[in-house]
Design a protein around this motif. Sequence first.
Motif, mmCIF file in Angstrom:
data_model
loop_
_atom_site.group_PDB
_atom_site.id
_atom_site.type_symbol
_atom_site.label_atom_id
_atom_site.label_comp_id
_atom_site.label_asym_id
_atom_site.label_seq_id
_atom_site.Cartn_x
_atom_site.Cartn_y
_atom_site.Cartn_z
ATOM 1 N N GLU A 1 24.735 105.114 45.529
ATOM 2 C CA GLU A 1 25.044 105.850 44.309
ATOM 3 C C GLU A 1 25.856 107.087 44.692
ATOM 4 O O GLU A 1 25.588 107.734 45.707
ATOM 5 N N ALA A 2 26.842 107.382 43.866
ATOM 6 C CA ALA A 2 27.666 108.571 44.103
ATOM 7 C C ALA A 2 27.881 109.269 42.767
ATOM 8 O O ALA A 2 28.409 108.669 41.830
ATOM 9 N N VAL A 3 27.464 110.536 42.690
ATOM 10 C CA VAL A 3 27.552 111.261 41.416
ATOM 11 C C VAL A 3 28.165 112.636 41.638
ATOM 12 O O VAL A 3 28.034 113.237 42.704
ATOM 13 N N LEU A 4 28.830 113.126 40.601
ATOM 14 C CA LEU A 4 29.324 114.496 40.594
ATOM 15 C C LEU A 4 28.216 115.383 40.050
ATOM 16 O O LEU A 4 27.565 115.040 39.059
ATOM 17 N N VAL A 5 28.000 116.527 40.696
ATOM 18 C CA VAL A 5 26.894 117.407 40.317
ATOM 19 C C VAL A 5 27.368 118.862 40.304
ATOM 20 O O VAL A 5 28.466 119.182 40.738
ATOM 21 N N GLY A 6 26.493 119.724 39.786
ATOM 22 C CA GLY A 6 26.724 121.151 39.912
ATOM 23 C C GLY A 6 27.504 121.802 38.795
ATOM 24 O O GLY A 6 27.660 121.250 37.697
ATOM 25 N N GLY A 7 28.013 122.995 39.112
ATOM 26 C CA GLY A 7 28.652 123.835 38.119
ATOM 27 C C GLY A 7 29.885 123.244 37.484
ATOM 28 O O GLY A 7 30.181 123.519 36.306
ATOM 29 N N ALA A 8 30.634 122.422 38.229
ATOM 30 C CA ALA A 8 31.847 121.832 37.657
ATOM 31 C C ALA A 8 31.503 120.909 36.493
ATOM 32 O O ALA A 8 32.214 120.882 35.483
ATOM 33 N N VAL A 9 30.420 120.155 36.610
ATOM 34 C CA VAL A 9 29.992 119.273 35.524
ATOM 35 C C VAL A 9 29.621 120.116 34.304
ATOM 36 O O VAL A 9 30.048 119.842 33.174
ATOM 37 N N ARG A 10 28.843 121.157 34.533
ATOM 38 C CA ARG A 10 28.451 122.051 33.429
ATOM 39 C C ARG A 10 29.667 122.655 32.740
ATOM 40 O O ARG A 10 29.746 122.714 31.510
ATOM 41 N N ASP A 11 30.623 123.120 33.528
ATOM 42 C CA ASP A 11 31.787 123.796 32.943
ATOM 43 C C ASP A 11 32.656 122.844 32.130
ATOM 44 O O ASP A 11 33.243 123.248 31.122
ATOM 45 N N VAL A 12 32.731 121.582 32.545
ATOM 46 C CA VAL A 12 33.457 120.596 31.733
ATOM 47 C C VAL A 12 32.787 120.446 30.373
ATOM 48 O O VAL A 12 33.448 120.397 29.331
ATOM 49 N N LEU A 13 31.462 120.414 30.373
ATOM 50 C CA LEU A 13 30.722 120.263 29.118
ATOM 51 C C LEU A 13 30.914 121.463 28.197
ATOM 52 O O LEU A 13 30.862 121.336 26.976
ATOM 53 N N LEU A 14 31.152 122.626 28.798
ATOM 54 C CA LEU A 14 31.337 123.839 28.009
ATOM 55 C C LEU A 14 32.798 124.116 27.680
ATOM 56 O O LEU A 14 33.112 125.093 26.991
ATOM 57 N N GLY A 15 33.690 123.258 28.204
ATOM 58 C CA GLY A 15 35.111 123.482 27.967
ATOM 59 C C GLY A 15 35.651 124.671 28.724
ATOM 60 O O GLY A 15 36.640 125.286 28.316
ATOM 61 N N ARG A 16 35.013 125.007 29.841
ATOM 62 C CA ARG A 16 35.432 126.139 30.664
ATOM 63 C C ARG A 16 36.216 125.655 31.872
ATOM 64 O O ARG A 16 36.024 124.513 32.320
ATOM 65 N N PRO A 17 37.073 126.502 32.440
ATOM 66 C CA PRO A 17 37.725 126.136 33.711
ATOM 67 C C PRO A 17 36.652 125.903 34.766
ATOM 68 O O PRO A 17 35.667 126.645 34.834
ATOM 69 N N HIS A 18 36.839 124.870 35.562
ATOM 70 C CA HIS A 18 35.808 124.569 36.547
ATOM 71 C C HIS A 18 36.350 124.700 37.965
ATOM 72 O O HIS A 18 37.550 124.656 38.202
#
Length: 411
Positions: free
Chosen positions: A34-51
């Motif tokens: 399994e390979a997943v993206l994690v962390g602040g970049a995922v959160r920032d995409v959800l918030l529409g923020r630069p990641h």
Amino acid sequence: MTPTPSQAAALLRAAPIPAALREIAQILHDAGHEAVLVGGAVRDVLLGRPHGDWDLASSATPDEVQELFKKTIPTGIAHGTVTVVHGRGAARVHAEVTTFRGEGRYDDGRRPAEVRFLRDLREDLARRDFTINAFAWNPIREVFTDCFDGLGDLARGVVRAVGDPTQRFQEDGLRAMRAVRLCAVLEYRLDLDTAAAIRGALDVLDKVSRERVHVELFKLLAAARPILGLLPMAETGIWARVLAPLAQEELDAAIQHVERLPRDPVIRLARLLWPLRGDKGKIEKIVDGLKPSRDERARVLALTNPALAALGQARDPAQIRRILARVGRKYAADAAALHAGEWAQAVTIEEAIRGAPLAVGELAIGGDTLLAAGLATPGPQLGKTLAELLEWVLEDPRRNTPEQLLAHLRG
């Protein structure tokens, strides 16, 4: 508006994930991991923020990752992290791939003394710091994972620890600073149980390197709403450990004033330390404890010079010039930003120093001219004469011409 799980998946599906990073995930997937993206970049995409950079987590062990890719760097292999170098030319990425892991005891308040590699994603997410950082996105299977109601906390605007908050902050002291930094940057509030856990783990924060604390503090101070991080920083006791205790009235005034200052962490830090201006040694100890750059240190010390106290109320141009001559032109703009208080006073200060010398080096003549003219002798007397000339010119900058300066001395 905070997304639902299906909307979150759609946002992440459309996110600009580098092609080489997707290839790394695909190679791991094809090998049965399994390979997943994690962390602040995922959160920032959800918030529409630069990641920032994407982080990959995988069920593959470090050895298995190294076997799958031609070029790897054992960045933090003891803790499960391998950097995979993949792609060609400008599309090449250096992606950190960290094995799903669980952690044992923490001896230094920062890193685990032992790490257990896992195959289960949920167990890996359970040891992360905050629910809004415990998301995972599988870019190959297009599966979004949110085990701890991180989306709910995004909707509520809350920074909340994953699982048992006491355990989270006992594990890693820097999490306390990250919590208040996130409150400022995201304009969120701190969960009450999370705040209580921070108060009980300040001794663990004390073990964290000051360089890391410096990074988090400066990110907080650069935020649009630093008050949202500074208030919980004070309420949880972090402030007294990282800066210095202040009387409540001074503390409230400092926090309120910071919001009106430019988004420059050095200027804002100087305002937080301004109540201590009568104790240069104490300010130096606090600043040096944060391990700043040489320039940051010099700026904070210049801006906390007690001589600047009258700058905010000064109206006489000559008085303003004399005040700023104490810190020099290099720090004049910072001092005006910090102490002006209002736009009109900032304009008054700017007009007072425009074209005016603020140091002997800015006089229209130098020591060599005075010596050649027989108006001074080498040694302390020369410096005294130049200082007297500067004082005379501060009264009226139009006097700063070679002819007028020489005539004044010959007077």
